[in-house]
Design a protein around this motif. Structure first.
Motif, short mmCIF file in Angstrom:
data_model
loop_
_atom_site.label_atom_id
_atom_site.label_comp_id
_atom_site.label_asym_id
_atom_site.label_seq_id
_atom_site.Cartn_x
_atom_site.Cartn_y
_atom_site.Cartn_z
N LEU A 271 0.82 -1.22 0.00
CA LEU A 271 0.00 0.00 0.00
C LEU A 271 0.84 1.27 0.00
CD1 LEU A 271 -2.91 -0.90 2.43
CD2 LEU A 271 -3.03 -0.59 -0.03
N GLU A 272 1.98 1.23 0.65
CA GLU A 272 2.81 2.43 0.71
C GLU A 272 3.63 2.62 -0.57
OE1 GLU A 272 6.55 0.41 1.11
OE2 GLU A 272 6.51 2.53 1.49
N GLY A 273 3.39 1.79 -1.56
CA GLY A 273 4.00 1.99 -2.86
C GLY A 273 5.31 1.27 -3.06
N SER A 274 5.65 0.37 -2.17
CA SER A 274 6.89 -0.41 -2.27
C SER A 274 8.13 0.48 -2.41
CB SER A 274 6.81 -1.40 -3.44
OG SER A 274 5.78 -2.33 -3.19
N ILE A 275 8.14 1.60 -1.66
CA ILE A 275 9.30 2.49 -1.67
C ILE A 275 10.33 2.09 -0.63
CG2 ILE A 275 8.05 4.46 -2.63
CD1 ILE A 275 7.93 5.60 0.24
N GLY A 276 10.02 1.06 0.14
CA GLY A 276 10.98 0.56 1.11
C GLY A 276 10.87 1.18 2.49
N ALA A 277 9.82 1.95 2.74
CA ALA A 277 9.68 2.59 4.04
C ALA A 277 9.23 1.62 5.12
CB ALA A 277 8.69 3.75 3.94
N ILE A 278 8.51 0.58 4.74
CA ILE A 278 8.00 -0.38 5.72
C ILE A 278 8.47 -1.77 5.35
CG2 ILE A 278 5.93 -1.38 6.77
CD1 ILE A 278 4.49 1.23 6.07
N PRO A 279 9.50 -2.27 6.03
CA PRO A 279 9.97 -3.62 5.74
C PRO A 279 8.98 -4.68 6.24
CG PRO A 279 11.22 -2.69 7.54
CD PRO A 279 10.30 -1.61 7.04
N ARG A 280 8.95 -5.79 5.57
CA ARG A 280 8.12 -6.92 6.00
C ARG A 280 8.86 -7.67 7.10
NH1 ARG A 280 7.87 -8.11 -0.13
NH2 ARG A 280 6.86 -6.18 -0.68
N ARG A 281 8.09 -8.28 8.00
CA ARG A 281 8.67 -9.03 9.11
C ARG A 281 8.30 -10.50 8.99
NH1 ARG A 281 5.95 -6.45 14.00
NH2 ARG A 281 4.32 -6.23 12.44
N LEU A 282 9.30 -11.35 9.02
CA LEU A 282 9.08 -12.80 9.04
C LEU A 282 9.19 -13.24 10.50
CD1 LEU A 282 8.59 -15.33 7.34
CD2 LEU A 282 11.07 -15.61 7.25
N CYS A 283 8.11 -13.78 11.03
CA CYS A 283 8.06 -14.11 12.46
C CYS A 283 7.79 -15.59 12.68
CB CYS A 283 6.94 -13.32 13.13
SG CYS A 283 7.13 -11.54 13.02
N VAL A 284 8.27 -16.08 13.82
CA VAL A 284 8.01 -17.46 14.25
C VAL A 284 7.54 -17.43 15.70
CG1 VAL A 284 9.72 -18.48 12.70
CG2 VAL A 284 10.40 -17.84 15.01
N ALA A 285 6.99 -18.55 16.13
CA ALA A 285 6.54 -18.68 17.52
C ALA A 285 7.73 -18.60 18.47
CB ALA A 285 5.81 -20.01 17.71
N ASP A 286 7.48 -18.12 19.66
CA ASP A 286 8.54 -17.98 20.67
C ASP A 286 9.32 -19.28 20.88
OD1 ASP A 286 7.59 -15.40 20.96
OD2 ASP A 286 6.63 -15.76 22.89
N ASP A 287 8.62 -20.40 20.90
CA ASP A 287 9.26 -21.69 21.15
C ASP A 287 10.20 -22.12 20.02
OD1 ASP A 287 7.86 -21.82 23.53
OD2 ASP A 287 6.32 -23.18 22.75
N ASP A 288 9.96 -21.61 18.82
CA ASP A 288 10.78 -21.98 17.66
C ASP A 288 11.90 -20.99 17.36
OD1 ASP A 288 9.24 -24.26 17.08
OD2 ASP A 288 7.79 -23.07 15.94
N LEU A 289 11.98 -19.91 18.13
CA LEU A 289 12.88 -18.81 17.81
C LEU A 289 14.35 -19.24 17.72
CD1 LEU A 289 13.21 -15.81 17.24
CD2 LEU A 289 13.39 -15.45 19.71
N ASP A 290 14.86 -19.92 18.71
CA ASP A 290 16.28 -20.29 18.71
C ASP A 290 16.65 -21.21 17.56
OD1 ASP A 290 16.79 -18.74 20.96
OD2 ASP A 290 16.44 -20.41 22.34
N LYS A 291 15.80 -22.21 17.31
CA LYS A 291 16.05 -23.15 16.22
C LYS A 291 15.98 -22.43 14.87
CE LYS A 291 14.35 -27.43 14.18
NZ LYS A 291 13.32 -28.47 14.23
N ALA A 292 14.97 -21.57 14.70
CA ALA A 292 14.81 -20.84 13.44
C ALA A 292 15.96 -19.87 13.22
CB ALA A 292 13.48 -20.10 13.45
N ARG A 293 16.36 -19.17 14.26
CA ARG A 293 17.47 -18.22 14.14
C ARG A 293 18.75 -18.95 13.73
NH1 ARG A 293 17.50 -14.74 19.05
NH2 ARG A 293 16.07 -13.46 17.85
N ALA A 294 19.04 -20.08 14.36
CA ALA A 294 20.25 -20.84 14.04
C ALA A 294 20.20 -21.34 12.59
CB ALA A 294 20.40 -22.02 14.99
N LEU A 295 19.04 -21.78 12.13
CA LEU A 295 18.89 -22.27 10.77
C LEU A 295 19.16 -21.16 9.75
CD1 LEU A 295 17.86 -24.58 8.87
CD2 LEU A 295 15.61 -23.53 9.10
N LEU A 296 18.61 -19.97 9.98
CA LEU A 296 18.80 -18.88 9.04
C LEU A 296 20.22 -18.32 9.07
CD1 LEU A 296 15.42 -16.94 9.19
CD2 LEU A 296 16.10 -18.88 7.76
N VAL A 297 20.83 -18.27 10.24
CA VAL A 297 22.22 -17.81 10.33
C VAL A 297 23.13 -18.79 9.59
CG1 VAL A 297 24.15 -17.51 11.93
CG2 VAL A 297 21.94 -16.47 12.44
#
Length: 75
Positions: free
Chosen positions: A37-63
């Motif tokens: 909606l904001e025109g894809s000018i980059g002012a609002i980045p998208r957030r990829l989120c996971v459940a609290d319980d999966d955070l450490d495993k997901a972070r390690a996987l992406l790193v």
């Protein structure tokens, strides 16, 4: 829910979602419609989120895959 990545790069976000899906980690992409909606000018980045319980495993996987992850607290 905790944010893993904040980005405007659809390829990076899609890659991260694919990695998480393959590992059996559910994720949610937030701010996708607001970013469009904001025109894809980059002012609002998208957030990829996971459940609290999966955070450490997901972070390690992406790193391990070479993606920069968010280190902040809740979204």
């Amino acid at each position: 829910m905790q944010p893993l990545i904040r980005s405007n790069d659809p390829v990076e976000l899609s890659f991260a979602q694919s990695l998480l899906s393959d590992a059996g980690i559910p994720c949610v992409l937030l701010d996708q419609h607001t970013s469009v909606l904001e025109g894809s000018i980059g002012a609002i980045p998208r957030r990829l989120c996971v459940a609290d319980d999966d955070l450490d495993k997901a972070r390690a996987l992406l790193v391990e895959a070479g993606l920069a992850v968010a280190l902040g607290a809740s979204a």
